[in-house]
Design an enzyme around this catalytic site. Structure first.
Site, PDB file in Angstrom:
ATOM      1  N   ARG A 175       0.872  -1.175   0.000  1.00 27.61           N
ATOM      2  CA  ARG A 175       0.000   0.000   0.000  1.00 27.61           C
ATOM      3  C   ARG A 175       0.911   1.228   0.000  1.00 27.61           C
ATOM      4  O   ARG A 175       2.033   1.185   0.508  1.00 27.61           O
ATOM      5  CB  ARG A 175      -0.899   0.009   1.228  1.00 27.61           C
ATOM      6  CG  ARG A 175      -1.812  -1.204   1.352  1.00 27.61           C
ATOM      7  CD  ARG A 175      -2.610  -1.161   2.633  1.00 27.61           C
ATOM      8  NE  ARG A 175      -3.510  -2.297   2.761  1.00 27.61           N
ATOM      9  CZ  ARG A 175      -3.224  -3.451   3.360  1.00 27.61           C
ATOM     10  NH1 ARG A 175      -2.019  -3.612   3.909  1.00 27.61           N
ATOM     11  NH2 ARG A 175      -4.100  -4.429   3.425  1.00 27.61           N
ATOM     12  N   LYS A 199      -2.131  -2.815   7.998  1.00 23.45           N
ATOM     13  CA  LYS A 199      -3.343  -2.419   8.715  1.00 23.45           C
ATOM     14  C   LYS A 199      -3.462  -3.190  10.022  1.00 23.45           C
ATOM     15  O   LYS A 199      -3.149  -4.376  10.093  1.00 23.45           O
ATOM     16  CB  LYS A 199      -4.580  -2.687   7.854  1.00 23.45           C
ATOM     17  CG  LYS A 199      -4.727  -1.732   6.678  1.00 23.45           C
ATOM     18  CD  LYS A 199      -6.035  -1.971   5.951  1.00 23.45           C
ATOM     19  CE  LYS A 199      -6.245  -0.938   4.847  1.00 23.45           C
ATOM     20  NZ  LYS A 199      -7.533  -1.156   4.136  1.00 23.45           N
ATOM     21  N   HIS A 270      -2.092   2.767  -6.080  1.00 25.44           N
ATOM     22  CA  HIS A 270      -2.903   1.571  -5.849  1.00 25.44           C
ATOM     23  C   HIS A 270      -3.067   0.757  -7.129  1.00 25.44           C
ATOM     24  O   HIS A 270      -3.227  -0.470  -7.076  1.00 25.44           O
ATOM     25  CB  HIS A 270      -4.266   1.973  -5.292  1.00 25.44           C
ATOM     26  CG  HIS A 270      -4.810   0.983  -4.309  1.00 25.44           C
ATOM     27  ND1 HIS A 270      -4.207   0.735  -3.099  1.00 25.44           N
ATOM     28  CD2 HIS A 270      -5.891   0.158  -4.360  1.00 25.44           C
ATOM     29  CE1 HIS A 270      -4.889  -0.191  -2.443  1.00 25.44           C
ATOM     30  NE2 HIS A 270      -5.911  -0.550  -3.187  1.00 25.44           N
ATOM     31  N   HIS A 296      -4.021  -9.029   2.933  1.00 25.24           N
ATOM     32  CA  HIS A 296      -5.471  -9.125   3.061  1.00 25.24           C
ATOM     33  C   HIS A 296      -5.828 -10.078   4.197  1.00 25.24           C
ATOM     34  O   HIS A 296      -5.316 -11.196   4.258  1.00 25.24           O
ATOM     35  CB  HIS A 296      -6.105  -9.653   1.769  1.00 25.24           C
ATOM     36  CG  HIS A 296      -6.124  -8.657   0.658  1.00 25.24           C
ATOM     37  ND1 HIS A 296      -6.282  -9.009  -0.676  1.00 25.24           N
ATOM     38  CD2 HIS A 296      -6.019  -7.296   0.666  1.00 25.24           C
ATOM     39  CE1 HIS A 296      -6.273  -7.924  -1.424  1.00 25.24           C
ATOM     40  NE2 HIS A 296      -6.106  -6.874  -0.638  1.00 25.24           N
TER      41      HIS A 296
END
Length: 324
Positions: A175, A199, A270, A296
């Protein structure tokens, strides 16, 4: 087209102060306080990224501004008020994607208020989420990527840094926030891997590949010290000021390289991340491996790239098969 990102954010949660769509422009102080408490609570409970926190705060603050314009408080909201607000968003040409995100933010927010006994009923229980197809990610061909990678002038310090960043981005699928915040200690050039903090503060190891390693080494040897100008900063790819680059700066630079390459498709960092995943799957990579490298948490987020690959195969079939 109007979007939430056009609103001003002074860091206090009062994003609507400069927005001409609102008469009073500021949410009520009680609403500001409740939004801040909600953001603090989800940060403590789930460790959400700053970008996610900002998105929640922006969506809810715009809603609070609209409520103030109509003489209401968040605590007085019912399902009818929410529907009226959604109609207003349609009139103001907010995108379906941004409205769907608002609904997600509002659901979590009102559940929090109910849990804390700040409201007696959850107005979102009677609001249905819109059903919409998941769009396929925009991506680039391998030839397009090659053109962009070759665009920076590597005889200049900034060009050398940008080439190293682009190679790293395409090799690892990071990212943009992960790329610009990379620290020296996260990169092992001998093993050819980087330790990424993604994240939710989750860590993962991602391979770099020979080309990315080569350009990073070149930048460390010939350019990084010149950008730092004696600053003691651990950022792997510092800005011209010798500090961490902003996401917006890198977006503008990659867009400029796309234009100079003659690529007319919409481009962003992205899109290179999407290209990384799509090209891996096109060449037979296992979906679980791609999921791990992208960071993910849910395989369904990665499975969309199989649809991109299938779409490409169908296009090739129609182009080359005698009965296509």
């Amino acid at each position: 087209m109007v979007s939430a990102s056009a609103n001003h954010d002074d860091g206090s949660g009062q994003q609507c102060i400069a927005d001409k769509r609102f008469t009073r422009r500021l949410p009520q102080s009680d609403d500001v306080c409740q939004i801040r408490q909600f953001i603090d609570a989800i940060w403590l409970e789930e460790g959400l990224s700053k970008n996610t926190q900002s998105a929640y705060q922006r969506d809810l603050s715009i809603f609070a501004c609209w409520l103030n314009d109509h003489g209401k408080l968040i605590a007085e909201t019912d399902a009818l008020v929410v529907r009226q607000y959604l109609m207003w968003r349609v009139e103001q040409h907010f995108t379906p994607t941004s409205t769907s995100r608002f609904l997600s933010s509002a659901r979590r927010f009102f559940r929090y208020l109910l849990r804390e006994s700040l409201i007696s009923e959850d107005p979102m229980l009677l609001i249905a989420l819109p059903k919409r197809g998941r769009p396929l990610p925009k991506t680039l061909s391998e030839a397009d990527v090659e053109q962009i990678l070759n665009s920076p002038d590597v005889t200049s310090v900034l060009g050398l840094r940008d080439r190293a960043m682009l190679e790293t981005l395409y090799a690892s699928g990071l990212r943009v926030s992960e790329l610009i915040s990379l620290q020296l200690g996260q990169v092992n050039l001998e093993l050819g891997v980087i330790r990424v903090v993604g994240k939710g503060e989750k860590e993962r190891l991602v391979p770099l590949g020979e080309e990315a390693v080569r350009w990073i080494k070149e930048f460390l040897l010939s350019g990084r010290a010149e950008l730092l100008v004696d600053r003691a900063d651990e950022t792997l790819f510092p800005s011209l000021r010798g500090t961490m680059m902003t996401r917006q700066t890198f977006w503008h630079r990659i867009k400029r390289y796309a234009v100079s390459s003659g690529i007319e498709k919409p481009i962003s960092p992205h899109v290179l991340r999407h290209a990384f995943a799509t090209h891996l799957i096109n060449h037979g990579a296992d979906l679980r491996v791609v999921q791990m490298m992208l960071g993910h948490s849910d395989l369904s987020s990665t499975q969309i790239y199989t649809h991109v690959a299938q779409q490409r195969l169908q296009s090739l079939h129609q182009q080359h098969h005698p009965r296509g």
